[in-house]
Every structure is written in C-alpha cells, then in structure tokens.
Design a protein around this motif. Structure first.
Motif, PDB file in Angstrom:
ATOM      1  N   MET A  19       0.836  -1.206   0.000  1.00 15.60           N
ATOM      2  CA  MET A  19       0.000   0.000   0.000  1.00 15.60           C
ATOM      3  C   MET A  19       0.872   1.259   0.000  1.00 15.60           C
ATOM      4  N   THR A  20       1.456   1.525   1.159  1.00 15.11           N
ATOM      5  CA  THR A  20       2.300   2.736   1.252  1.00 15.11           C
ATOM      6  C   THR A  20       3.568   2.534   0.414  1.00 15.11           C
ATOM      7  N   PRO A  21       3.881   3.530  -0.405  1.00 15.75           N
ATOM      8  CA  PRO A  21       5.077   3.425  -1.244  1.00 15.75           C
ATOM      9  C   PRO A  21       6.332   3.317  -0.383  1.00 15.75           C
ATOM     10  N   THR A  22       7.269   2.493  -0.838  1.00 18.67           N
ATOM     11  CA  THR A  22       8.508   2.338  -0.073  1.00 18.67           C
ATOM     12  C   THR A  22       9.305   3.632  -0.113  1.00 18.67           C
ATOM     13  N   PRO A  23       9.907   4.038   0.991  1.00 16.94           N
ATOM     14  CA  PRO A  23      10.701   5.268   1.018  1.00 16.94           C
ATOM     15  C   PRO A  23      12.020   5.058   0.277  1.00 16.94           C
ATOM     16  N   ASP A  24      12.588   6.127  -0.252  1.00 17.50           N
ATOM     17  CA  ASP A  24      13.860   6.024  -0.956  1.00 17.50           C
ATOM     18  C   ASP A  24      14.939   5.497  -0.019  1.00 17.50           C
ATOM     19  N   ARG A  25      15.692   4.521  -0.524  1.00 16.86           N
ATOM     20  CA  ARG A  25      16.725   3.936   0.322  1.00 16.86           C
ATOM     21  C   ARG A  25      18.116   4.431  -0.071  1.00 16.86           C
ATOM     22  N   THR A  26      18.163   5.163  -1.174  1.00 22.60           N
ATOM     23  CA  THR A  26      19.433   5.762  -1.593  1.00 22.60           C
ATOM     24  C   THR A  26      19.118   6.956  -2.493  1.00 22.60           C
ATOM     25  N   SER A  27      20.139   7.536  -3.117  1.00 23.14           N
ATOM     26  CA  SER A  27      19.943   8.709  -3.980  1.00 23.14           C
ATOM     27  C   SER A  27      21.025   8.730  -5.043  1.00 23.14           C
ATOM     28  N   LEU A  28      20.805   9.505  -6.093  1.00 25.51           N
ATOM     29  CA  LEU A  28      21.797   9.580  -7.172  1.00 25.51           C
ATOM     30  C   LEU A  28      23.147  10.090  -6.677  1.00 25.51           C
ATOM     31  N   PRO A  29      23.178  11.188  -5.910  1.00 26.39           N
ATOM     32  CA  PRO A  29      24.491  11.648  -5.425  1.00 26.39           C
ATOM     33  C   PRO A  29      25.213  10.591  -4.605  1.00 26.39           C
ATOM     34  N   GLU A  30      24.450   9.850  -3.806  1.00 28.47           N
ATOM     35  CA  GLU A  30      25.075   8.808  -2.993  1.00 28.47           C
ATOM     36  C   GLU A  30      25.663   7.721  -3.887  1.00 28.47           C
ATOM     37  N   ILE A  31      24.949   7.386  -4.946  1.00 26.25           N
ATOM     38  CA  ILE A  31      25.424   6.353  -5.871  1.00 26.25           C
ATOM     39  C   ILE A  31      26.702   6.800  -6.576  1.00 26.25           C
ATOM     40  N   VAL A  32      26.711   8.041  -7.038  1.00 29.53           N
ATOM     41  CA  VAL A  32      27.890   8.561  -7.730  1.00 29.53           C
ATOM     42  C   VAL A  32      29.089   8.608  -6.789  1.00 29.53           C
ATOM     43  N   ALA A  33      28.836   9.066  -5.556  1.00 33.10           N
ATOM     44  CA  ALA A  33      29.927   9.119  -4.572  1.00 33.10           C
ATOM     45  C   ALA A  33      30.472   7.728  -4.297  1.00 33.10           C
ATOM     46  N   ALA A  34      29.582   6.757  -4.187  1.00 35.26           N
ATOM     47  CA  ALA A  34      30.013   5.383  -3.952  1.00 35.26           C
ATOM     48  C   ALA A  34      30.873   4.896  -5.114  1.00 35.26           C
ATOM     49  N   GLY A  35      30.424   5.179  -6.328  1.00 34.27           N
ATOM     50  CA  GLY A  35      31.187   4.782  -7.501  1.00 34.27           C
ATOM     51  C   GLY A  35      32.578   5.387  -7.500  1.00 34.27           C
ATOM     52  N   ARG A  36      32.632   6.646  -7.129  1.00 37.26           N
ATOM     53  CA  ARG A  36      33.926   7.331  -7.101  1.00 37.26           C
ATOM     54  C   ARG A  36      34.852   6.713  -6.055  1.00 37.26           C
ATOM     55  N   ASN A  37      34.342   6.449  -4.897  1.00 35.57           N
ATOM     56  CA  ASN A  37      35.162   5.825  -3.852  1.00 35.57           C
ATOM     57  C   ASN A  37      35.661   4.455  -4.294  1.00 35.57           C
ATOM     58  N   ILE A  38      34.797   3.694  -4.906  1.00 38.10           N
ATOM     59  CA  ILE A  38      35.174   2.355  -5.340  1.00 38.10           C
ATOM     60  C   ILE A  38      36.279   2.413  -6.388  1.00 38.10           C
ATOM     61  N   ILE A  39      36.137   3.333  -7.351  1.00 37.40           N
ATOM     62  CA  ILE A  39      37.159   3.478  -8.380  1.00 37.40           C
ATOM     63  C   ILE A  39      38.503   3.851  -7.770  1.00 37.40           C
ATOM     64  N   GLU A  40      38.467   4.798  -6.840  1.00 36.07           N
ATOM     65  CA  GLU A  40      39.731   5.258  -6.255  1.00 36.07           C
ATOM     66  C   GLU A  40      40.371   4.153  -5.411  1.00 36.07           C
ATOM     67  N   ALA A  41      39.545   3.272  -4.884  1.00 33.72           N
ATOM     68  CA  ALA A  41      40.079   2.210  -4.020  1.00 33.72           C
ATOM     69  C   ALA A  41      40.536   1.002  -4.817  1.00 33.72           C
ATOM     70  N   GLY A  42      39.795   0.642  -5.872  1.00 31.74           N
ATOM     71  CA  GLY A  42      40.105  -0.608  -6.549  1.00 31.74           C
ATOM     72  C   GLY A  42      40.133  -0.536  -8.068  1.00 31.74           C
ATOM     73  N   GLY A  43      40.229   0.671  -8.596  1.00 33.54           N
ATOM     74  CA  GLY A  43      40.293   0.792 -10.044  1.00 33.54           C
ATOM     75  C   GLY A  43      38.931   0.661 -10.696  1.00 33.54           C
ATOM     76  N   LEU A  44      38.903   0.990 -11.971  1.00 30.90           N
ATOM     77  CA  LEU A  44      37.640   0.996 -12.702  1.00 30.90           C
ATOM     78  C   LEU A  44      36.983  -0.386 -12.739  1.00 30.90           C
ATOM     79  N   SER A  45      37.805  -1.419 -12.839  1.00 29.92           N
ATOM     80  CA  SER A  45      37.234  -2.769 -12.923  1.00 29.92           C
ATOM     81  C   SER A  45      36.561  -3.172 -11.611  1.00 29.92           C
ATOM     82  N   GLY A  46      36.893  -2.490 -10.528  1.00 28.94           N
ATOM     83  CA  GLY A  46      36.248  -2.791  -9.257  1.00 28.94           C
ATOM     84  C   GLY A  46      34.837  -2.230  -9.173  1.00 28.94           C
ATOM     85  N   LEU A  47      34.535  -1.293 -10.071  1.00 29.46           N
ATOM     86  CA  LEU A  47      33.193  -0.709 -10.077  1.00 29.46           C
ATOM     87  C   LEU A  47      32.240  -1.618 -10.828  1.00 29.46           C
TER      88      LEU A  47
END
Lengths: 191, 191
Positions: free
Chosen positions: A1-29
């Motif tokens: 019934m009630t819509p599920t609340p957002d569990r993440t956001s675009l900025p959070e996703i981009v930031a996560a991607g950036r951290n992952i790349i810096e930690a383990g290279g592009l292939s780690g993303l």
DNA sequence: ACCTGAACACCGTTCAAGT
DNA sequence: ACCTGAACACCGTTCAAGT
C-alpha cells in the motif's frame, strides 16, 4: 500500500562509484559493488542510473567538477602570469595524484570507456585559457592553451602510467616543462 | 595417439586481437571473439596466452614495435633538428590516427588496463631523445624529451578523445605546439 | 513508486576427457 | 601435445511480483 521510502539517492550512488574506483580501479566498479555500498540490490540502481557506462560518466563528471574548483582556486594565487601558470600546473598534478583513477577517467582514450562531457572539461580548463591569453595574447590564446593542457595532461598520464624510468627526477622534468613552456609562450607577440 | 597439429599460433592470436580492437574497441576483444577469429575454441587460447590481460599487453607491445619502426623512419628524413622534430611529431600523430585504439593502449592511464612495457615505450621514443639532445644539449636532453613526448601524446590523447571543441583548427594548434616547443628548446644552452 | 528475487545472455577461466 | 565440451563464478541487465 504505502510506497517504499527512498533507500538511496543519485548523489550517494555517484559518490560510492567514485570511492570504489579510487580504491580498486575501474574494474572494481560493478553494479553489485556500488549497490552493496549504498545498501541496495543491483537492479534498484537502474531506477536512478541508465547503466554502468552512464554511472561511470557521472563519476567522471563529478571529478571534473572538483577539478574545476581546484584550478579556479589556483588561478587566483598570483597576478604574475608565469607564476599563475606554475600554480595551475602544480595544482593539476597534485589533483591527479590525489584522484588517480578518477583523473584517468577524464581523458580516457579508450574508445569504449565512458568519459566526461568535453564541454565540462573545457569549462574546467577556463583558468588555463585565461593565463594563456595573458601570456601569448588573445590571437594565440586558444592554441597556447591547447599546448599547455596537452603537455600537462600528457606528462601526468605518462607519470601515473609508470612511463618514466625508475630513478628519473620527475619533479625536475615537470619544472623544466613549466619554465620552457612559460618562456616560449611569453615570447609570442601579444595582440 | 598422434598428437594434434597446431591449429593456430601466438603471432596469429596477437594479430587477431589487434584487428578486433581496431575494429570494435577494447571491449570487443573477448577470448571468444579472438578464438573464433583464429579458428579455435576459447579454452585453447590458454595454451599460448596467460589470459585476456596478458593478450592485451601483447597487443600493446606489437603496436609499440610498429611505432618504433615508424618513428625511426621519420627521424632520418632530415638533418635539421627542428625539421626532424616536426617530422617526428607528424608521424606520431599519423600513426595514432591510423591505430586509434591500439595507440590508446600504449599510455592507457586506467590502473587496471594492461599496458605495454615502459622499457619498450622508452625504446620507441629513442628518436625523440636524440632530437632533444640536438636541440637542448645533452644536459637537458632527458627533460626536453619528456616535454616533447608529454605534449605530443597529450595532444593526441585529447584529440582522439574528442576533447577539442567542434570547428577548432586542430591542425593549426598542433603546428603551433611544434614551433613553440622547438623554438623554446633550441633556446636552451647546449652543453 | 521504489525495491527485490529470479532469470537471461554473456563473460573469463579451469579441467577432465578426447585424439 | 594440443584441442574440446562442460562447468563454475561472476558480470550487466530485464522484469514480474512484492510493498
């Protein structure tokens, strides 16, 4: 019934991607590594991002945005054009060292790798264009700016790619390039 | 009983990989696409190559080998150092345009992408080192050679990556860089 | 409206079994 | 000694089903 609340956001996703790349290279993303980082399952990412390549492009864009801020700050450090050129070159190199794999994304030469929008890159290079104008005159400004950015980016790419022989004085070669280019461009007839 | 005859060879595999990259980018190079091209099944490739990354490195090495030949030929075209510098720059750019994705492999900045041996790259750049010595003197030869290769490679990377605005006179900017660098390096005190 | 499990096609790589 | 099919783990991406 009630819509599920957002569990993440675009900025959070981009930031996560950036951290992952810096930690383990592009292939780690991977979509899974990013999803895990933001606390969601991989398919959910597609609600906010078009796919892995689109995410990589967004990460590249975020890096370029930071680079623009860095270069802008460096360009106000001095009134002397030659000193400004040196400050820009040094801050670019420092930024590249602090964001190795993110920086590599900006000028990624591989035809299939997603990359940043050339217009964003051009905007980030604005301070370089300004100092090129002061040095070589408005007539030669564009070509001079190309020469500076090409040299700086090429140097950094070679350096980060391990294309300098061991034991070489890389810092000295960088200084040599700055003074050589600065002097040569200043010799142009200003218009 | 009788051992099966060789159905392919390492050179054939490397050549196939190079063709595939040039036709469809690095992501088009899969163990299956290479295997199909040489008429074999993917697992058989592992008899001659350590894996995909190793194959990519071998392709990069082959490209560097060709580049070395090209630059060597260009360096004998003239006795005048400035003319030689121009010839080297032009032939490097032409080579990069004719081997887009292969060239990108040489200086691939991404930390995980397999790349060519820095020593092979240095060997290919030998003609640049020689002209740098003539221009700037043996004292500054190494730093001068770094400045030249960094500029040329940076320019080409930006160009192939689409980082020049539409309608720009790219050829003119390249010429500008050659003459600017040539003049500046020749102004150094030879030793 | 966002999230999820299940599924699909496609990778790289290993390995026992063939010749 | 080289080749192969089958298998495994791991991708990106889609989609019907949940809330």
């Amino acid at each position: 019934m009630t819509p599920t609340p957002d569990r993440t956001s675009l900025p959070e996703i981009v930031a996560a991607g950036r951290n992952i790349i810096e930690a383990g290279g592009l292939s780690g993303l991977t979509m899974q590594s990013v999803a895990e980082r933001v606390g969601v399952r991989a398919p959910s990412l597609y609600k906010r991002v078009n796919g892995r390549d689109a995410l990589i492009a967004l990460v590249a864009e975020a890096v370029v945005y930071d680079l623009a801020e860095t270069l802008n700050a460096a360009s106000t450090s001095s009134a002397d054009p030659l000193a400004q050129l040196a400050a820009l070159a040094h801050s670019l190199r420092a930024f590249a060292h602090a964001n190795r794999d993110g920086y590599a994304l900006i000028f990624a030469p591989a035809s299939d790798t997603a990359t940043a929008d050339p217009r964003s890159v051009a905007a980030a290079a604005e301070p370089v264009f300004r100092v090129a104008t002061q040095l070589a005159g408005s007539q030669n400004a564009l070509a001079a700016a190309r020469t500076i950015t090409a040299w700086a980016n090429g140097f950094i790419t070679m350096e980060l790619g391990g294309n300098f022989r061991l034991g070489e004085d890389v810092d000295a070669a960088f200084e040599f390039g700055i003074t050589t280019l600065g002097a040569a461009l200043a010799h142009q007839d200003p218009v």
